[in-house]
Design a protein around this motif. Sequence first.
Motif, PDB file in Angstrom:
ATOM      1  N   MET A 357       0.839  -1.196   0.000  1.00  0.00           N
ATOM      2  CA  MET A 357       0.000   0.000   0.000  1.00  0.00           C
ATOM      3  C   MET A 357       0.874   1.245   0.000  1.00  0.00           C
ATOM      4  SD  MET A 357      -3.163   1.092   2.529  1.00  0.00           S
ATOM      5  CE  MET A 357      -2.118   1.559   3.917  1.00  0.00           C
ATOM      6  N   GLU A 359       0.435   5.449   0.205  1.00  0.00           N
ATOM      7  CA  GLU A 359      -0.610   6.382   0.617  1.00  0.00           C
ATOM      8  C   GLU A 359      -0.042   7.784   0.827  1.00  0.00           C
ATOM      9  OE1 GLU A 359      -4.567   5.850   3.366  1.00  0.00           O
ATOM     10  OE2 GLU A 359      -2.680   5.010   4.114  1.00  0.00           O
ATOM     11  N   PRO A 367      -6.003  10.591   5.078  1.00  0.00           N
ATOM     12  CA  PRO A 367      -5.620  10.072   3.758  1.00  0.00           C
ATOM     13  C   PRO A 367      -6.154  10.938   2.629  1.00  0.00           C
ATOM     14  CG  PRO A 367      -7.379   8.739   4.703  1.00  0.00           C
ATOM     15  CD  PRO A 367      -6.979   9.710   5.767  1.00  0.00           C
ATOM     16  N   GLN A 369      -4.789  10.143  -0.884  1.00  0.00           N
ATOM     17  CA  GLN A 369      -4.741   9.200  -2.012  1.00  0.00           C
ATOM     18  C   GLN A 369      -4.212   7.866  -1.510  1.00  0.00           C
ATOM     19  OE1 GLN A 369      -2.996  10.206  -5.856  1.00  0.00           O
ATOM     20  NE2 GLN A 369      -2.816  12.351  -5.210  1.00  0.00           N
ATOM     21  N   THR A 370      -4.676   6.782  -2.116  1.00  0.00           N
ATOM     22  CA  THR A 370      -4.189   5.451  -1.772  1.00  0.00           C
ATOM     23  C   THR A 370      -4.138   4.597  -3.023  1.00  0.00           C
ATOM     24  OG1 THR A 370      -5.198   5.584   0.425  1.00  0.00           O
ATOM     25  CG2 THR A 370      -4.529   3.400  -0.328  1.00  0.00           C
ATOM     26  N   ARG A 372      -2.627   0.471  -4.305  1.00  0.00           N
ATOM     27  CA  ARG A 372      -2.161  -0.811  -3.784  1.00  0.00           C
ATOM     28  C   ARG A 372      -1.657  -1.663  -4.943  1.00  0.00           C
ATOM     29  NH1 ARG A 372      -3.341  -3.089   1.237  1.00  0.00           N
ATOM     30  NH2 ARG A 372      -4.932  -1.479   1.596  1.00  0.00           N
ATOM     31  N   LEU A 382       1.083   7.531  -7.259  1.00  0.00           N
ATOM     32  CA  LEU A 382      -0.019   8.400  -6.879  1.00  0.00           C
ATOM     33  C   LEU A 382      -0.282   9.380  -8.008  1.00  0.00           C
ATOM     34  CD1 LEU A 382       1.238   9.212  -3.272  1.00  0.00           C
ATOM     35  CD2 LEU A 382      -0.629   7.650  -3.844  1.00  0.00           C
ATOM     36  N   GLU A 403       5.013  -0.725   8.336  1.00  0.00           N
ATOM     37  CA  GLU A 403       4.969   0.496   7.555  1.00  0.00           C
ATOM     38  C   GLU A 403       6.222   1.341   7.699  1.00  0.00           C
ATOM     39  OE1 GLU A 403       2.812   3.964  10.091  1.00  0.00           O
ATOM     40  OE2 GLU A 403       1.448   2.373   9.381  1.00  0.00           O
TER      41      GLU A 403
END
Length: 410
Positions: A357, A359, A367, A369-370, A372, A382, A403
């Motif tokens: 992911m 982000e 958040p 934008q995300t 995957r 992005l 993360e």
Amino acid sequence: MTLSFDTLPHLWLDIDPEIQRECWQQSQELATPTGRWNAYLNQLCLNTFLAWCSEEHSQDAVSVAEPSLTSELWEIVNGQAITLGRSRLILMPSDAIDLQELRVPQEWVDIPAWSGDYYLAVQINPDERWMRVWGYTTHQTLKSAGQFEEGDRTYTLEGDALIPDLNVLWVVQQLNRAEVTRSQLSSLPFLRPEQADSLLDQVDYLSGTALSIAHLRLSLPSEQWQALLAAPQWRSRLLSRLTAQRVQSELSSMVQMPSLAADLVTHLRDWFQNSFQAGWQSLEEMLGVDVSLVYEFRREATAGEIRRVKLLTLESSTGGHSVALMLSLSQEEDGRVEVRAQLRPAPGMTHLPANLMFELLTQADQPLQTVRSRSQDNYIQLKRFKCLPGWQFILKIELDGFEIREGFVS
């Protein structure tokens, strides 16, 4: 100035590049990044519309009206007032893409000295240098048919309730001079000096607890807030206090970003001075002698972009996974920085790990934008985004609950 019309009878106006440069320079006099951007949009809208009015309605005197003579007002409320002939127009610019509704802050509707005859909905695109007036309404319609939103103290009118053709306004002015445009408004309470001082003291107190000026605007009782803004002497003191507090708050937030150590914050504007923080490498440094990969990265670059790559290692339940975070920066004429962020496999790898992911977060962890990765992706990215000077954001990379966060200041 170029005018054009599409299938809808909206008024389209080109933004003159010289006007754009002047508006950007003028906006820099405001104290905060948010205020500067709001001032920039409003000044672009105002100057472009005034230039058009001077050409098309030279027989009618046109001028900026109170309270829009004070640019600091754009630190706290959107919109501006002008007089054209015998009418008072309130321009409401927005850079939003959709045209679903007109939103007008309560101050422009319920403060008698601020209210107008007509309210113009304006969409503005500074990147492509155009704006359009896509509809208008009267004060009376806004009060009678608009929906008042207590949560943010705005009047909202659906787009299909607006009159889309501005020519109708001019025709009505000529043929129906007796048109009733305004609703009756109640007088605001008169503030004695000691009452105003007490309210301003409350502003100082709330400034220490509120998250934003928008919060402060909603923290005081509506009528008292409007009474402060309506009186020029109290408005001047109010703006000074709010602006000072906002500057202090934003400077404090730039010193330390939540959840990030200071040495992990990357200052992007340093890159345009050829200064790069530790860990950020050129493509050649990262990829070494692999000429084909260097070419693949460079093939997508546009003129004027600065690119740097950082190698990151994620520890997950299945072991360590290295990825390359690549940022491409370019500088806009209006002072913003355009950012393109990608994740690529580390040198020697062909695909990203599945379910990785990527982000974009605000400084407050919200958040924006995300994306995957899938099982065979050789990169994910992005959508390009543009940053005001001093804006802070976080790029988060996550795999199997593990993360990495990278913080940035534009």
